[in-house]
Design a protein around this motif. Structure first.
Motif, PDB file in Angstrom:
ATOM      1  N   HIS A  40     -90.615 -77.552  53.134  1.00 38.13           N
ATOM      2  CA  HIS A  40     -90.670 -78.996  52.893  1.00 38.13           C
ATOM      3  C   HIS A  40     -90.974 -79.255  51.423  1.00 38.13           C
ATOM      4  O   HIS A  40     -92.029 -79.770  51.052  1.00 38.13           O
ATOM      5  N   ARG A  41     -90.004 -78.868  50.589  1.00 35.69           N
ATOM      6  CA  ARG A  41     -90.122 -79.013  49.146  1.00 35.69           C
ATOM      7  C   ARG A  41     -88.849 -79.664  48.618  1.00 35.69           C
ATOM      8  O   ARG A  41     -87.837 -79.710  49.334  1.00 35.69           O
ATOM      9  N   PRO A  42     -88.879 -80.199  47.371  1.00 33.35           N
ATOM     10  CA  PRO A  42     -87.731 -80.974  46.874  1.00 33.35           C
ATOM     11  C   PRO A  42     -86.385 -80.273  47.025  1.00 33.35           C
ATOM     12  O   PRO A  42     -85.424 -80.866  47.520  1.00 33.35           O
ATOM     13  N   PHE A  49     -85.306 -80.277  50.598  1.00 30.19           N
ATOM     14  CA  PHE A  49     -84.993 -81.632  51.067  1.00 30.19           C
ATOM     15  C   PHE A  49     -83.569 -82.003  50.666  1.00 30.19           C
ATOM     16  O   PHE A  49     -82.806 -82.548  51.468  1.00 30.19           O
ATOM     17  N   ASP A  55     -82.926 -81.494  39.933  1.00 34.16           N
ATOM     18  CA  ASP A  55     -84.075 -80.711  40.401  1.00 34.16           C
ATOM     19  C   ASP A  55     -84.139 -79.352  39.707  1.00 34.16           C
ATOM     20  O   ASP A  55     -85.205 -78.932  39.225  1.00 34.16           O
ATOM     21  N   PRO A 115     -94.121 -80.069  39.319  1.00 31.74           N
ATOM     22  CA  PRO A 115     -94.793 -80.639  40.502  1.00 31.74           C
ATOM     23  C   PRO A 115     -95.242 -82.080  40.296  1.00 31.74           C
ATOM     24  O   PRO A 115     -95.241 -82.873  41.249  1.00 31.74           O
ATOM     25  N   THR A 122     -92.729 -85.654  42.789  1.00 33.76           N
ATOM     26  CA  THR A 122     -93.688 -85.826  43.876  1.00 33.76           C
ATOM     27  C   THR A 122     -92.954 -86.229  45.157  1.00 33.76           C
ATOM     28  O   THR A 122     -91.753 -86.555  45.135  1.00 33.76           O
ATOM     29  N   GLN A 123     -93.688 -86.235  46.260  1.00 28.71           N
ATOM     30  CA  GLN A 123     -93.091 -86.631  47.539  1.00 28.71           C
ATOM     31  C   GLN A 123     -92.558 -88.058  47.478  1.00 28.71           C
ATOM     32  O   GLN A 123     -91.501 -88.368  48.037  1.00 28.71           O
ATOM     33  N   ASP A 124     -93.281 -88.927  46.785  1.00 27.52           N
ATOM     34  CA  ASP A 124     -92.852 -90.315  46.661  1.00 27.52           C
ATOM     35  C   ASP A 124     -91.551 -90.423  45.872  1.00 27.52           C
ATOM     36  O   ASP A 124     -90.643 -91.175  46.242  1.00 27.52           O
ATOM     37  N   ILE A 155     -89.269 -88.060  45.522  1.00 24.38           N
ATOM     38  CA  ILE A 155     -88.194 -87.477  46.334  1.00 24.38           C
ATOM     39  C   ILE A 155     -87.709 -88.475  47.382  1.00 24.38           C
ATOM     40  O   ILE A 155     -86.503 -88.622  47.622  1.00 24.38           O
ATOM     41  N   SER A 156     -88.640 -89.185  48.018  1.00 30.90           N
ATOM     42  CA  SER A 156     -88.259 -90.194  49.023  1.00 30.90           C
ATOM     43  C   SER A 156     -87.408 -91.294  48.394  1.00 30.90           C
ATOM     44  O   SER A 156     -86.420 -91.748  48.987  1.00 30.90           O
ATOM     45  N   LYS A 157     -87.784 -91.715  47.184  1.00 32.75           N
ATOM     46  CA  LYS A 157     -87.021 -92.765  46.504  1.00 32.75           C
ATOM     47  C   LYS A 157     -85.621 -92.277  46.128  1.00 32.75           C
ATOM     48  O   LYS A 157     -84.646 -93.033  46.208  1.00 32.75           O
TER      49      LYS A 157
END
Length: 323
Positions: free
Chosen positions: A64-66, A69, A129, A141, A145-147, A149-151
């Motif tokens: 579960h990393r960029p 994903f 990436d 890192p 961030t997770q945020d 990546i979601s965007k």
């Protein structure tokens, strides 16, 4: 059975006729059923390979990393693209079904372009990436961030749907001055738009949308790899350069596999090169069907982490060992 040439005369009204006519693989229309076997084989292999990638990334917290994903999204686009193509390909192969309702043709065109542009967008995100990971490893890192990546994922989805949603409606309401006979075994925007009357502004808009992705994305991808190449030149040892280059090998292979046939088709169309229709059709099949088939193999072979976790999951009694 009616052929495209026989039915073309019925599809010459000023507005969209109820059906479009597809052209199958030249030379195979007399006995089409045998090429359904390789089509079904390619589709099932694509679905199995991409399904395995989706399965292992979803189940493994360590993936579960960029990078993974984006690989997950790439597999989604590959499965979607192969699935969008199959109805008309199998209809032609199994039943010689050249006629397709206009509404079904517009729907297929929409999904083919949505998943094609999704694949292009994901390949661009993966290049971004890799460029950050190699050019700015210490800040990587904090930057992805997770945020963030979601965007990026939401931007890819909105780009595909937002840009392409108007296209079927524009094509449906344009005047058509040519018989609605297509030159492929599936419905593509350029193929449908060329049948419209000269000066139809909807065709100009739709073409601009397609070109904005398919021209801009590969340019940005190759610029990213230019930056990566400059950084790798400054890496101390050849072993370090080899290790860094290996992290990009699968992605670069996927990029070339997706874009080279597309660029060749564009050059052939632009310069009107004397290529047999069989070769042109086959190149189009390669562009759409080969990436979904080979991408899972490329990533399973080139990415050690994916390969090891798939093997561990498939070995009875060792699932608990996967970290």
């Amino acid at each position: 059975m009616s052929t495209p040439s026989a039915l073309a005369a019925t599809n010459s009204s000023a507005w969209m006729a109820p059906t479009f006519l597809l052209v199958g693989m030249p030379g195979l229309s007399a006995a089409p059923s045998w090429w359904a076997v390789p089509l079904i084989t390619v589709y099932l292999a694509s679905a199995l390979g991409n399904g395995t990638i989706l399965w292992i990334i979803a189940l493994e917290p360590g993936l579960h990393r960029p990078m993974y994903f984006f690989l997950f999204l790439l597999s989604v686009s590959d499965v979607g693209l192969a699935t969008a193509l199959m109805p008309t390909l199998l209809g032609l192969a199994l039943a010689g079904a050249h006629a397709i309702p206009a509404s079904a043709c517009l729907l297929q065109m929409f999904f083919i372009h949505v998943f094609s542009v999704m694949e292009s967008s994901v390949l661009l995100a993966m290049a971004f990436d890799r460029a950050l990971a190699i050019c700015r490893p210490l800040r990587y890192p904090a930057l992805l961030t997770q945020d963030v990546i979601s965007k990026i994922g939401m931007a890819i989805v909105f780009r595909c749907l937002g840009l392409h949603l108007p296209m079927p409606f524009l094509l449906a309401h344009m005047p058509y001055c040519h018989p609605q006979v297509l030159t492929h075994s599936y419905c593509l925007h350029p193929d449908m738009a060329r049948l419209a009357c000269p000066g139809a502004w909807g065709a100009v808009y739709s073409l601009a949308v397609v070109l904005s992705a398919m021209a801009l994305d590969p340019l940005l991808i190759f610029l990213s790899y230019g930056l990566i190449g400059r950084v790798l030149q400054g890496v101390g040892s050849s072993e370090d350069r080899w290790k860094a280059g290996q992290t990009c090998a699968a992605h670069l292979s996927a990029v070339l596999l997706f874009y080279i046939p597309m660029i060749l088709l564009a050059l052939i169309s632009r310069f009107k090169l004397p290529l047999p229709q069989q070769a042109h059709t086959l190149l189009s099949y390669v562009h759409f069907l080969l990436p979904p088939l080979l991408n899972p193999i490329l990533y399973s072979v080139k990415m050690k982490e994916i390969r090891e976790r798939i093997l561990k999951r498939l070995q009875p009694g060792k699932v608990g060992c996967v970290q």
